[in-house]
Design a protein around this motif. Sequence first.
Motif, PDB file in Angstrom:
ATOM      1  N   MET A 132      25.610 104.034  18.738  1.00  0.00           N
ATOM      2  CA  MET A 132      26.171 105.328  18.336  1.00  0.00           C
ATOM      3  C   MET A 132      27.420 105.649  19.156  1.00  0.00           C
ATOM      4  O   MET A 132      27.416 105.540  20.376  1.00  0.00           O
ATOM      5  CB  MET A 132      25.126 106.433  18.505  1.00  0.00           C
ATOM      6  CG  MET A 132      25.545 107.764  17.891  1.00  0.00           C
ATOM      7  SD  MET A 132      24.249 109.031  18.009  1.00  0.00           S
ATOM      8  CE  MET A 132      22.997 108.335  16.944  1.00  0.00           C
ATOM      9  N   HIS A 209      29.251 103.695  12.364  1.00  0.00           N
ATOM     10  CA  HIS A 209      27.851 104.060  12.587  1.00  0.00           C
ATOM     11  C   HIS A 209      27.451 105.064  11.511  1.00  0.00           C
ATOM     12  O   HIS A 209      28.267 105.894  11.086  1.00  0.00           O
ATOM     13  CB  HIS A 209      27.662 104.672  13.975  1.00  0.00           C
ATOM     14  CG  HIS A 209      26.226 104.734  14.413  1.00  0.00           C
ATOM     15  ND1 HIS A 209      25.357 105.716  13.985  1.00  0.00           N
ATOM     16  CD2 HIS A 209      25.505 103.935  15.237  1.00  0.00           C
ATOM     17  CE1 HIS A 209      24.167 105.513  14.530  1.00  0.00           C
ATOM     18  NE2 HIS A 209      24.236 104.433  15.297  1.00  0.00           N
ATOM     19  N   VAL A 211      25.825 107.641  11.723  1.00  0.00           N
ATOM     20  CA  VAL A 211      25.901 109.039  12.160  1.00  0.00           C
ATOM     21  C   VAL A 211      27.226 109.684  11.739  1.00  0.00           C
ATOM     22  O   VAL A 211      27.287 110.904  11.535  1.00  0.00           O
ATOM     23  CB  VAL A 211      25.693 109.157  13.684  1.00  0.00           C
ATOM     24  CG1 VAL A 211      26.937 108.699  14.454  1.00  0.00           C
ATOM     25  CG2 VAL A 211      25.327 110.586  14.080  1.00  0.00           C
TER      26      VAL A 211
END
Length: 297
Positions: A132, A209, A211
């Motif tokens: 992350m 990522h 996220v």
Amino acid sequence: MAMNDSVNILNSAYLAVEYIDSFLPDNPLQQPFKNAWNYMLDNYTKFQIATWGSLIVHEVSYFLLCVPGFIFQFIPYMQKYKIQQDKPETWEKQWKCFKTLLFNHFFIQLPLICGTYYFTEYFNIPYGWEEMPRWYVLVAQCFGCAVIEDAWHYFLHRLLHHKRIYKYIHKVHHEFVSPFGMQAEYAHPLETLILGTGFFIGIVVFCNHVVLLWAWVICRLMETIDVHSGYDVPLNPLHLVPFYAGARFHDFHHMNFIGNYASTFTWWDRLFGTDSQFIAYQEKEKKKQCVAKKKAN
């Protein structure tokens, strides 16, 4: 040579932010967030995370961000911040908007969201906690996504206002002359696809990522709901963003139908002069306020 200079500047900026970050206190929410993220990875498949996780993030974020603007209409004190005070929200319009939103969210956007897993697999985008990106990288990536989406939105939005096609597609979004937060994604299905494409271009460019998908969804919804809120509230943290357009800028677009085509920033409208009517309108309003103050005194 210029490219090397740019790379060196970016590397220096990255190192400077990383150095400053090392002195900041630990985020008390980081450990709970890490635990929750790892629990999600341990108990759900990548397909479930990418598909249903993205849907939940979108739906929860959208309607939670709409709550403040919805509540404002019941608070007399907040009415002084409403931009078009002569056009209050009505239950009929809000209910119609809500029904259209549900259709767009689940019959237009959900099929697109179902492709998220295959996108992450094709580009080998990680899900793990260790991969992350740091918070400042995530912020920079979201800003980059916003710049790309804003450029796409300006030119395609302006095209949708062309007299030959306006009544077939974009007219639906302009049904409400005085916008309110929930109306941000009230649009013709084709418009949802056309303007929504700009959202995904930044993801293709920057995503390293999963996220970022969710962070960019939240940032984009925060911006579009704010500019459609119909309220110009002071101390709005989004006004700290350089060249941010804001609610008053976009509200004029709904009121005037011409100009102020960009979604987030003001530079494209300034560059092409499509904010000239807005500037003239602002100057006229300032003169009215000055006259009113002189009469009051």
